[in-house]
Write an enzyme that holds these catalytic residues in place. Structure first.
Site, PDB file in Angstrom:
ATOM      1  N   ARG A 104       0.844  -1.194   0.000  1.00 47.41           N
ATOM      2  CA  ARG A 104       0.000   0.000   0.000  1.00 47.41           C
ATOM      3  C   ARG A 104       0.877   1.240   0.000  1.00 47.41           C
ATOM      4  O   ARG A 104       1.736   1.384   0.853  1.00 47.41           O
ATOM      5  CB  ARG A 104      -0.820   0.008   1.301  1.00 47.41           C
ATOM      6  CG  ARG A 104      -2.263  -0.042   1.099  1.00 47.41           C
ATOM      7  CD  ARG A 104      -3.070  -0.085   2.360  1.00 47.41           C
ATOM      8  NE  ARG A 104      -2.588   0.551   3.564  1.00 47.41           N
ATOM      9  CZ  ARG A 104      -3.369   1.057   4.494  1.00 47.41           C
ATOM     10  NH1 ARG A 104      -4.674   1.039   4.324  1.00 47.41           N
ATOM     11  NH2 ARG A 104      -2.894   1.575   5.595  1.00 47.41           N
ATOM     12  N   THR A 108      -1.095   7.539  -0.839  1.00 46.65           N
ATOM     13  CA  THR A 108      -2.388   7.396  -1.532  1.00 46.65           C
ATOM     14  C   THR A 108      -3.225   6.240  -0.990  1.00 46.65           C
ATOM     15  O   THR A 108      -4.416   6.161  -1.250  1.00 46.65           O
ATOM     16  CB  THR A 108      -2.160   7.129  -3.032  1.00 46.65           C
ATOM     17  OG1 THR A 108      -1.506   5.839  -3.158  1.00 46.65           O
ATOM     18  CG2 THR A 108      -1.277   8.185  -3.672  1.00 46.65           C
ATOM     19  N   ASP A 200       0.604  -2.133  12.224  1.00 48.47           N
ATOM     20  CA  ASP A 200       1.020  -2.645  10.908  1.00 48.47           C
ATOM     21  C   ASP A 200       1.314  -4.142  11.028  1.00 48.47           C
ATOM     22  O   ASP A 200       2.299  -4.550  11.654  1.00 48.47           O
ATOM     23  CB  ASP A 200       2.261  -1.885  10.425  1.00 48.47           C
ATOM     24  CG  ASP A 200       2.603  -2.239   8.987  1.00 48.47           C
ATOM     25  OD1 ASP A 200       2.658  -1.326   8.153  1.00 48.47           O
ATOM     26  OD2 ASP A 200       2.798  -3.442   8.695  1.00 48.47           O
ATOM     27  N   ASP A 203       4.790  -5.407   9.672  1.00 48.53           N
ATOM     28  CA  ASP A 203       5.912  -5.023  10.541  1.00 48.53           C
ATOM     29  C   ASP A 203       5.912  -5.849  11.823  1.00 48.53           C
ATOM     30  O   ASP A 203       6.977  -6.228  12.327  1.00 48.53           O
ATOM     31  CB  ASP A 203       5.836  -3.531  10.885  1.00 48.53           C
ATOM     32  CG  ASP A 203       6.281  -2.660   9.720  1.00 48.53           C
ATOM     33  OD1 ASP A 203       6.916  -3.198   8.786  1.00 48.53           O
ATOM     34  OD2 ASP A 203       5.997  -1.459   9.738  1.00 48.53           O
TER      35      ASP A 203
HETATM   36  C1  PRP Z   1      -1.304  -4.341   4.642  1.00 51.12           C
HETATM   37  C2  PRP Z   1      -2.174  -5.559   4.879  1.00 51.12           C
HETATM   38  C3  PRP Z   1      -3.026  -5.573   3.641  1.00 51.12           C
HETATM   39  C4  PRP Z   1      -3.225  -4.118   3.345  1.00 51.12           C
HETATM   40  C5  PRP Z   1      -4.580  -3.700   3.818  1.00 51.12           C
HETATM   41  O1  PRP Z   1      -0.267  -4.643   3.795  1.00 51.12           O
HETATM   42  O2  PRP Z   1      -1.450  -6.722   5.093  1.00 51.12           O
HETATM   43  O3  PRP Z   1      -2.421  -6.234   2.544  1.00 51.12           O
HETATM   44  O4  PRP Z   1      -2.223  -3.403   4.078  1.00 51.12           O
HETATM   45  O5  PRP Z   1      -4.866  -2.390   3.464  1.00 51.12           O
HETATM   46  P1  PRP Z   1      -5.985  -2.008   2.408  1.00 51.12           P
HETATM   47  O6  PRP Z   1      -7.198  -2.826   2.736  1.00 51.12           O
HETATM   48  O7  PRP Z   1      -6.208  -0.536   2.661  1.00 51.12           O
HETATM   49  O8  PRP Z   1      -5.456  -2.261   1.034  1.00 51.12           O
HETATM   50  P2  PRP Z   1       0.868  -3.573   3.381  1.00 51.12           P
HETATM   51  O9  PRP Z   1       0.473  -2.906   2.102  1.00 51.12           O
HETATM   52  O10 PRP Z   1       1.167  -2.679   4.544  1.00 51.12           O
HETATM   53  O11 PRP Z   1       2.097  -4.483   3.032  1.00 51.12           O
HETATM   54  P3  PRP Z   1       2.918  -5.510   3.949  1.00 51.12           P
HETATM   55  O12 PRP Z   1       2.035  -6.705   4.211  1.00 51.12           O
HETATM   56  O13 PRP Z   1       4.079  -5.840   3.087  1.00 51.12           O
HETATM   57  O14 PRP Z   1       3.312  -4.815   5.220  1.00 51.12           O
HETATM   58  N1  URA Z   2      -2.462  -2.486   7.102  1.00 50.93           N
HETATM   59  C1  URA Z   2      -2.098  -2.861   8.359  1.00 50.93           C
HETATM   60  O1  URA Z   2      -1.141  -3.630   8.529  1.00 50.93           O
HETATM   61  N2  URA Z   2      -2.778  -2.357   9.382  1.00 50.93           N
HETATM   62  C2  URA Z   2      -3.830  -1.522   9.233  1.00 50.93           C
HETATM   63  O2  URA Z   2      -4.434  -1.102  10.242  1.00 50.93           O
HETATM   64  C3  URA Z   2      -4.200  -1.144   7.935  1.00 50.93           C
HETATM   65  C4  URA Z   2      -3.494  -1.647   6.882  1.00 50.93           C
END
Ligand code: PRP
Ligand code: URA
Length: 209
Positions: A104, A108, A200, A203
């Site tokens: 994400r 944006t 997150d 993380d």
């Molecule tokens: C997080 C989570 C989802 C997404 C959710 O991933 O694991 O994939 O955000 O958000 P959304 O519903 O608004 O799209 P992230 O993009 O942070 O990547 P990561 O898993 O690599 O940390």
């Molecule tokens: N992705 C995450 O990991 N946590 C949130 O709360 C939203 C998006």
């Protein structure tokens, strides 16, 4: 009729509360994500088809129920979805595993794809799509778009925590898929993080940031 199910099992609720705790460290966080995925998988796979097969016990032969051999694929949304794979595979060890990499954009909040590798004959499989977080819904919608474009008709999306906004968006975009939610939280904040949420997920699983 597609299923939209918010879990109400006390074990799942308890473990999700532990997951939210800011003092839960990486090791316990990983273990909890995997356990919750297994408990949710138990619910999500309750409609797997079975067939009667002859089984010979030491006493006698009889017809007994066995899984009918429906082909499965677990396709986590990277990174955080990876944390759920082990729990699901504990239930269906012969499932194939694919990967969809989405991140994400921090400004944006739009998802961007960076990797995709799917098992062969994906269009013939029941696809289980795990991601711990459903926030705006953008990542899940894009992942389902992608899987459908490969011809998949049978899709189950599993998340541990959803925001109402994301659940509504996913249902509107893909009314034909099954959706399993561990906890439906209150809302999104201005940074599109789930409130109260757990922070997150990626993380916390991987110990980054
Ligand atoms: C997080 C989570 C989802 C997404 C959710 O991933 O694991 O994939 O955000 O958000 P959304 O519903 O608004 O799209 P992230 O993009 O942070 O990547 P990561 O898993 O690599 O940390
Ligand atoms: N992705 C995450 O990991 N946590 C949130 O709360 C939203 C998006």
């Amino acid at each position: 009729m597609p299923t939209v199910l918010v879990m109400d099992h006390p074990l799942i609720k308890h473990k999700i509360s532990l997951l939210r705790d800011e003092h839960t460290g990486t090791r316990d966080f990983r273990i909890l994500v995997e356990e919750i995925a297994m408990l949710m998988g138990y619910e999500a796979l309750r409609d797997l088809p079975i067939e009667e097969v002859e089984v010979k016990s030491p006493i006698t032969a009889s017809k007994q129920p066995m899984l009918s051999g429906k082909k499965l694929a677990v396709v986590p949304i990277l990174r955080a979805g990876l944390g759920m794979v082990g729990g699901i595979l504990a239930l269906v060890p012969s499932a194939k595993v694919g990967h969809i990499g989405l991140y994400r954009d921090e400004e944006t909040h739009q998802p961007h794809e960076y990797f995709c590798k799917l098992p062969e004959n994906i269009d013939e499989r029941l696809v289980i799509l795990p991601d711990p977080m459903l926030a705006t819904g953008g990542s899940a919608i894009q992942a389902v778009d992608f899987i459908k474009a490969k011809g998949c008709k049978s899709i189950k999306f599993m998340c541990i925590i959803a925001a109402p906004e994301g659940l509504e968006a996913l249902r509107a975009a893909h009314p034909d898929i099954d959706i399993y939610v561990g906890s439906l939280d209150d809302r999104l904040n201005d940074d599109a993080y789930i409130v109260p949420g757990l922070g997150d997920a990626g993380d916390r699983i991987f110990g980054t940031k």
